[in-house]
Design an enzyme around this catalytic site. Sequence first.
Site: not given
Ligand SMILES: Cc1ncc(COP(=O)(O)O)c(C=O)c1O
Length: 422
Positions: A193, A272, A342-343, A378
């Site tokens: 990855h 993700g 407050c930033e 995220y």
């Molecule tokens: C081991 C691993 N797999 C998968 C992902 C998912 O990445 P993404 O959200 O870009 O698909 C991540 C995120 O960095 C990761 O660390």
Amino acid sequence: MSDNRSTTRLRTQIAGIPVAQLSAAHPTPFYVYDQAKIVERIEDLKAFDVVRYAQKACSNIAVLDICRRHGALVDAVSAGEILRAEAAGFVADGDPPPIVYTADIFDQQALELVLDRNLHVNCGSTDMLEQLGKKDPGRSVTLRINPGFGHGHSQKTNTGGSQSKHGIWHTELEKSLQVAEQYDLKVVGLHMHIGSGTDLEHLSQVVTAMEQSAQVVGDQLGTISAGGGLPIPYQAEEEYVDLAAYFDLWDAARHRLEKQFGRKIHLEIEPGRYLVAEAGFLVAEIRAIKRMGDNWFYLVDAGFNDLARPILYGSYHPMTICHRNGAPSAAMREVVVGGPLCESGDIFTQEEGGFVCTRPLPEAELGDWLIIECAGAYGAVMGSNYNSKPLAAELLIRDGQVHTIRARQTFEQMTGAERIPD
Ligand SMILES: Cc1ncc(COP(=O)(O)O)c(C=O)c1O
């Protein structure tokens, strides 16, 4: 795949539900997820043998449950994520393993859970191999390899190359195999990855790197994982990755390895962001509109405690306005969008390095809603209690019904573990 980006920068509904209706029932700010979009994205990737959801992107157990019901398996990077997967109905046993623990270290709790549940582990360091092998020799494991290069939407999300802490360095693979052998661990999987939010050009380079590492492991190998990293188009001019072309590259590599090793090689992908980013919206209310020199500011009641990507990475999110009075305004205004914290850095329109920029948005009034889009990945998971702000509620729209999948945090929940000493 379908694209639902707004070109007018106005929005009245999310997944068919009026924003006014959502806001009447839930105080802003709150997240809303569209289940249909998550399911559509899982389906996009069904050519791969396994879609393994990297739950770090959005780990609400209702989202994990959707993934499970639609055939995705799950990745966990901590003890907490293992427990979440279990809470969403994933079981430990299975082939391919429903839950894989992927990390560069074991903390005590994670090691105990992995051993107790007999979970498959994707080891990102030889120390993990030793710690696992000493406790439970004879297992099958996967190795996460750092191929010596990486790429992400930000340097902070680049997970390959010599400045990254992730994975086993590619030239150390042979040594790791020796460590594995010492503990009778069988290396049955390889995983790479290289970063989050990368592009097809860089993702394609991983295929070659994987084939090279596979030569070192040999015919005990049964699974290769392409990792995650698939980008989504946050900006109007950005495009989707050609998924068919990407799959074909991996499929061809898999077939070459199958021919060479004389056995089936399973092909996994571990997205993700791709599964959840576009499904998520952060709804906030405009609470102040003011002018500072040449700049107009819309100040909303969501801050980087709710969505940290702009302050962390200078990330761009599409934004739309929903007028409370229903009167659509065609007039646009260049504005800076900021939050309540407050930033000074609590600005949603900023570039990497913290440079504040403006965005053309419809003219708005106090009480109108600002909707930050493509916020499902995220987003809520990186929420914090900074400035003692509660974690926002998360809502799910499924078949036209709104479900609260996380209630807004209360003051008692936020401070419940704190104690004033006698
Ligand atoms: C081991 C691993 N797999 C998968 C992902 C998912 O990445 P993404 O959200 O870009 O698909 C991540 C995120 O960095 C990761 O660390």
